[in-house]
Design an enzyme around this catalytic site. Sequence first.
Site, short mmCIF file in Angstrom:
data_model
loop_
_atom_site.label_atom_id
_atom_site.label_comp_id
_atom_site.label_asym_id
_atom_site.label_seq_id
_atom_site.Cartn_x
_atom_site.Cartn_y
_atom_site.Cartn_z
N TRP A 24 1.16 -1.21 -0.03
CA TRP A 24 0.12 0.07 0.34
C TRP A 24 0.52 0.97 0.04
CZ3 TRP A 24 -2.39 2.68 4.81
CH2 TRP A 24 -2.74 3.32 4.94
N ASP A 74 -1.29 -6.41 9.24
CA ASP A 74 -1.80 -4.98 8.71
C ASP A 74 -3.26 -5.85 8.24
OD1 ASP A 74 -2.06 -2.29 6.53
OD2 ASP A 74 -3.70 -3.11 7.88
N LYS A 91 -13.70 -0.97 5.06
CA LYS A 91 -13.86 -1.89 4.27
C LYS A 91 -15.35 -2.90 4.81
CE LYS A 91 -10.00 -0.31 2.84
NZ LYS A 91 -9.16 0.59 3.67
#
Lengths: 453, 380
Positions: A182, A263, A299
């Site tokens: 990311w 993560d 999300k």
Amino acid sequence: MHGDNTSPSLSSSSSAADRRLSALVTVAYNKDPSPVKLNLGVGAYRTEEGKPLVLNVVRRAEQMLVNDSSRVKEYLPIVGLSDFNKLSAKLILGADRHICSGYCRGFFKLIVNDLTYIVSNYPYNNGLNESTFCLLGDSPAVQENKVTTVQCLSGTGSLRVGAEFLARHYHQRTIYIPQPTWGNHPKVFGLAGLSVKTYRYYDPATRGLNFQGLLEDLGSAPSGAIVLLHACAHNPTGVDPTLHQWEQIRQLMRSKALLPFFDSAYQGFASGNLDADAESVRMFAKDGGECLVAQSYAKNMGLYGERVGALSIVCRSADVASRVESQLKLVIRPMYSNPPIHGASIVATILKDRSMFQEWTIELKAMADRIISMRQQLFDALRSRGTPGDWSHIIKQIGMFTFTGLNSKQVAFMTKEYHIYMTSDGRISMAGLSSRTVPHLADAIHAAVTRVA
Amino acid sequence: MSDSVFASVVQAPEDPILGEGKPLVLNVVRKAEQMLVNDQSRVKEYLPITGLADFNKLSAKLIFGANSPAIQENRVTTVHVSGTGSLRVGAEFLARHYHEKTIYIPQPTWGNHPKVFTLAGLSVKSYRYYDPSTRGLDFSGLEDLGSAPSGAIVLLHACAHNPTGVDPTSDQWEQIRQLMRSKGLLPFFDSAYQGFASGNLDADAGSIRLFVADGGECLAAQSYAKNMGLYGERVGALSIVCKTADVATRVESQLKLVIRPMYSNPPIHGPSIVATILKDGDMYTEWSVELKAMADRIISMRQQLYDALCARGTPGDWSHIIKQIGMFTFTGLNTNQVAFMTKEYHIYMTSDGRISMAGLSSRTVPHLADAIHAAVNSVA
């Protein structure tokens, strides 16, 4: 009306900062008047109609909270909402020792010995539907109070707080991050005071995992180094290790005392199954070793802008966990004092209520299923066009993003000729697709691959 | 089994009890919140890194005044962060982009200030502020600002100084302004009590507006925790007033680079409530009425406590209680006296003698007055 200020202006030496790639994509997309334009740079879920989604269960929880006139807006403790923290730890670390399969229809809950079993349906890629009993109870680490969990500002905030803690209290100040990762990861860790190195991860030749490279690079990391691991649905490639590969990674890391920092931004959102998506984390959490986990609800609960997340640190003993927590507070307080109540309250409301939890898992699975379906449709569309190349990575990769393997020239071509907006590394957001727009994307990819080198 | 890698981590001391009165949720806030939550068209998408645009504009107008030339000339950049967060983000920006990396903070100041600035990368010095003998402002102590290096950053409490409640007068503010501008010192305002101190939003922003009116640059961290009772929602704003619109744009771009690796983008709920209220004429009026009521109640507690001490003939001059302003009063009691009051009268306050007026009521004032009276008479 100028005053007697003779000091130089604040930032005569500032230069305009780099903009995020995906923000540029959206800006360009917005300017395009074409009716067939497609924004595949978006990092948030979209419905089949291309709209953002607020889950029904979230709206319900929110209304309950706001209509409860006994609720106040007092500061949360520095570590955040206690219920939320406990429930978040259980969600990510929950034990999976009694997974067994059976065929069954529908959804129901069993409560046995105070442990809740969730029965859910999820499709395997081979099309079979199975119901799986999953145990949503406490992992041993949680039961033994070896875990400290603090509410943070979504995934980013959890990573930053964890990294700042490590930079101050951990003996090894290097973190290894996968290549690619990311876009924000390097800065989060760098600004926290860690030095950032990379390990090989993605193999462009296979559009899969460079497992050999990963093992070699982690194998040659200094003992004790921190290693960032994407729990599932690797961003941006969508390429995850298999369970077997995770086990090998785990063994290697433990043998070299490398510290795992997970993560977890897509639990439940990747496969549709909360437990399956937490397997990698649980594998490490239950081997008795230590690790950090940054969780995001952006999300999987669609709570993007509410900034809800948690940092858990699994320690060797309850005593260590308690001391670690006290130091986490010293990181948080001078950063923003205490976290926001609204989003975490929504999450806690849902996680602690059995029927709301169930409703959530259904809505979550629907989102995951839609994305899996988009993958299948795109793959089928490319095959039926006879587009040169092997496109199976589209259905092998998992999560919101696909690394298509298209190069920046091909991407530029697709933008110019077909009004497809995506980042120049060839990444597309499956969430931005719908059954209606898949054919257009397939046409664009087909044209790009056959006409642009 | 091998040792924890965190085995050497020591237990950190507890955060001192910064007790404040029970927060009240304003009616206008509940109303705004219900409007938002019942609006089915609202979504929960990520905000931009800088936050909710409406909220930012309205916050700048609130603190600098709607007609502020700085705003009209686009010389102000505003980003939404919590109060503490605004200080931290502003400080990190300065640590990276400003040529002087020392910040002067008043003595005493809010307990969290030093760490916020240090962790951001600034070095912290202090300037004399509170005079214990008068329980007022140590104005000559402001000489310390005069001997600060040119360009140094100076933290100023916009109003209702925390923890002393002691504010400069308007004249004194003007002198401070002149001194600072003559030495090129950069003002960094902490505005946590606008409207909550005097009951008047404009009056409480007077100090900041004085500086902005002279065309110079400054930073202002605003919080809506107290004045809108939004404590746990974490709503505030950082504004940077620059010489030119071009500089403001570049500064904003760099602020984003501080924010993104810290938490990516800010929470939507709190600023949405604020924006809803600030942009609606009726709700704004309703808010200013509720706000004034809160401020008035505190001012009334001050008067009641002062009167109660006078009535008991408690030795000493207690007029500072009604001269000081805002949520806190620096009583002047010492740590022994405070400990006595806790033990004998179950009064909980910080050991520096600071009390939260918001924690008082007409019913409890007599008890506190008794406790102070006893402490002053029986403990040295």
